[in-house]
Motif scaffolding. Sequence first.
Motif, PDB file in Angstrom:
ATOM      1  N   GLU A  71       0.826  -1.204   0.000  1.00  0.00           N
ATOM      2  CA  GLU A  71       0.000   0.000   0.000  1.00  0.00           C
ATOM      3  C   GLU A  71       0.866   1.262   0.000  1.00  0.00           C
ATOM      4  OE1 GLU A  71      -3.247   0.099  -0.120  1.00  0.00           O
ATOM      5  OE2 GLU A  71      -3.831  -1.981   0.339  1.00  0.00           O
ATOM      6  N   GLN A  72       0.305   2.334  -0.567  1.00  0.00           N
ATOM      7  CA  GLN A  72       0.982   3.624  -0.519  1.00  0.00           C
ATOM      8  C   GLN A  72       1.034   4.127   0.926  1.00  0.00           C
ATOM      9  OE1 GLN A  72      -1.071   6.864  -2.441  1.00  0.00           O
ATOM     10  NE2 GLN A  72       0.799   8.051  -2.734  1.00  0.00           N
ATOM     11  N   GLN A  73       2.152   4.720   1.268  1.00  0.00           N
ATOM     12  CA  GLN A  73       2.293   5.287   2.604  1.00  0.00           C
ATOM     13  C   GLN A  73       1.423   6.540   2.739  1.00  0.00           C
ATOM     14  OE1 GLN A  73       4.010   4.096   5.146  1.00  0.00           O
ATOM     15  NE2 GLN A  73       6.037   3.383   4.536  1.00  0.00           N
ATOM     16  N   THR A  74       0.898   6.730   3.947  1.00  0.00           N
ATOM     17  CA  THR A  74       0.231   7.985   4.285  1.00  0.00           C
ATOM     18  C   THR A  74       0.869   8.517   5.564  1.00  0.00           C
ATOM     19  OG1 THR A  74      -1.492   7.036   5.719  1.00  0.00           O
ATOM     20  CG2 THR A  74      -1.941   7.097   3.355  1.00  0.00           C
ATOM     21  N   VAL A  75       0.672   9.776   5.826  1.00  0.00           N
ATOM     22  CA  VAL A  75       1.164  10.345   7.069  1.00  0.00           C
ATOM     23  C   VAL A  75      -0.035  10.856   7.861  1.00  0.00           C
ATOM     24  CG1 VAL A  75       1.552  12.659   6.093  1.00  0.00           C
ATOM     25  CG2 VAL A  75       2.816  11.937   8.133  1.00  0.00           C
ATOM     26  N   ALA A  76      -0.075  10.486   9.120  1.00  0.00           N
ATOM     27  CA  ALA A  76      -1.143  10.929  10.018  1.00  0.00           C
ATOM     28  C   ALA A  76      -0.719  12.240  10.666  1.00  0.00           C
ATOM     29  CB  ALA A  76      -1.411   9.868  11.077  1.00  0.00           C
ATOM     30  N   VAL A  77      -1.566  13.271  10.529  1.00  0.00           N
ATOM     31  CA  VAL A  77      -1.287  14.571  11.137  1.00  0.00           C
ATOM     32  C   VAL A  77      -2.545  15.085  11.824  1.00  0.00           C
ATOM     33  CG1 VAL A  77       0.523  15.200   9.502  1.00  0.00           C
ATOM     34  CG2 VAL A  77      -1.858  15.803   9.000  1.00  0.00           C
TER      35      VAL A  77
END
Length: 290
Positions: free
Chosen positions: A170-176
Amino acid sequence: MNSGTGGLEIRELESFLVLAEELHFGRAGTRLYVSQSRISQLLRALEGRIGARLIDRTSRLVRLTPLGERFLAELRPAYDALRTTVDDARAEARSVEGRLRIGFQGTADVRLMRAVTVFQTLHPACVTEIVEVPFCDPFGAVRRGEVDAAIVLLPVAEPDLMLGPLFSKEQQTVAVSVRHPFAARDSLTAADVAMTTLIEASAPAPAYWREAHAPSAVPGPSVSTLQEGLTLVAAGRGAMLLCRPPAEYQGRKDVVFVPIDGLPDSVLGMVWHRDGETERVRAFARALTD
């Protein structure tokens, strides 16, 4: 099987037991698929270890000595018990019955639960238990024997562990936090992430594993669990890398998940200890692949 008490070899004991039954070197060799001379060699080695003759042999007669008779009487039940123990262990290792404990990091997603369903359908005599593995300790539960195998985030570079099937790329996401400047962005780059404070896993996760999941020049807080990390994200203490399924599963209103371009995809893999590979583990790996 080699080496026993006092340096004895299992093959020597087997040869003695068969020879004691057959009282004929040729027939004993035939039963053990070795030559007559090999039977003689093994007997001499055994007698040398013991320090006395066990079998008298003439041109017309093969018979046990008195010591050989006593040795046979005590050896047979011990050898049979050993064979039974080995056979039972082999049967258990090859069976797909009993209990299989599978650890997972973060979220037991659809792919994992589908594999569990397939495994249970194919092997109804084996009960599957799903156990959460701490975010900060991806490999510890496997090493301690708390689970038979675990689904963990790559990379895996542990010499005592086997890496099985890979899945959930899966593509990485960043939690903000919703208050973070990145929250309004449609996507981010690897350069953006490199200059952002990233929350990372604490020890005992290996350093190479922690760095892979927090590739930032700005060190952030260390956490033990995924929920602890997301709580710090919501509080504005930093950002956190997550693959898409766990990000979507969380569904928090105080945290936004933004896709990242330019970072390697997130990949899950199944790991187990090199000394703990059983037919149950292999069968689950097949279910996960299918």
